[in-house]
Design a protein around this motif. Sequence first.
Motif, short mmCIF file in Angstrom:
data_model
loop_
_atom_site.label_atom_id
_atom_site.label_comp_id
_atom_site.label_asym_id
_atom_site.label_seq_id
_atom_site.Cartn_x
_atom_site.Cartn_y
_atom_site.Cartn_z
N ALA A 1 7.26 5.63 -8.68
CA ALA A 1 6.04 5.91 -7.94
C ALA A 1 5.87 4.94 -6.79
O ALA A 1 6.21 3.76 -6.91
N LEU B 1 4.50 4.06 -15.99
CA LEU B 1 5.16 5.36 -16.02
C LEU B 1 5.95 5.49 -17.32
O LEU B 1 6.70 4.58 -17.68
N ALA C 1 1.79 9.16 -15.91
CA ALA C 1 1.32 7.95 -15.23
C ALA C 1 0.04 7.46 -15.87
O ALA C 1 -0.88 8.25 -16.13
N SER D 1 -0.87 7.82 -6.80
CA SER D 1 0.36 7.45 -6.12
C SER D 1 0.56 8.38 -4.94
O SER D 1 0.23 9.57 -5.03
N THR E 1 -3.61 5.50 -11.40
CA THR E 1 -2.80 6.70 -11.41
C THR E 1 -2.57 7.32 -10.05
O THR E 1 -1.76 8.23 -9.92
N VAL F 1 0.55 0.57 -12.16
CA VAL F 1 0.87 1.92 -12.61
C VAL F 1 1.92 1.81 -13.71
O VAL F 1 2.93 1.13 -13.55
N MET G 1 5.71 10.50 -6.00
CA MET G 1 6.36 10.36 -7.30
C MET G 1 7.77 10.93 -7.15
O MET G 1 7.94 11.97 -6.51
N TYR H 1 7.05 1.17 -8.57
CA TYR H 1 6.82 1.31 -10.01
C TYR H 1 7.87 2.23 -10.61
O TYR H 1 8.21 3.27 -10.02
N ASN I 1 -1.90 13.84 -14.89
CA ASN I 1 -1.23 12.75 -14.17
C ASN I 1 0.24 12.69 -14.54
O ASN I 1 0.79 11.62 -14.85
N THR I 2 0.87 13.83 -14.53
CA THR I 2 2.25 13.95 -14.99
C THR I 2 3.08 14.68 -13.95
O THR I 2 2.63 15.67 -13.36
N CYS J 1 7.07 12.78 -16.83
CA CYS J 1 6.73 11.40 -16.49
C CYS J 1 5.22 11.32 -16.40
O CYS J 1 4.61 11.88 -15.49
#
Length: 129
Positions: free
Chosen positions: A100, A4, A24, A30, A28, A2, A33, A118, A79-80, A22
């Motif tokens: 993550a 970030l 990812a 997780s 992706t 991953v 987070m 991560y 994915n944020t 952030c």
Amino acid sequence: QVQLVESGGRLVQAGGSLRLSCAAFGRTFSHHMAWFRQAPGKKREFRDFLATLDWSSGITYYADFVEGRFTISRDNAKNTVYLQMNSLKPEDTANYYCAASTVPLLENEYTDWAVYGYWGQGTQVTVSS
């Protein structure tokens, strides 16, 4: 793996607001987070936990000292994960890190930086008085 990537940190006056992002990349998915921060001169193991979000359920958990001022949220499509910070104080000055975990966490693990596998590179937030 991953990756970030944080963004959004900058100089802001006390009382102001910022939204950190952030994004990812890679693997992706997780389970959690989170956002931590590291004040100037502090070692990595003394990073302050700020907030975490369960990606599946959306459930959030905050450090007591930020609840009511900071809000963690997500955009699944991008994915944020975001950290909205309001009523900023000079003592909020720090390098802010996104983290993550790709494994499920117990509630008593949320605040432990070591369980997050991560990390991003950090984004600097400076709050002037």
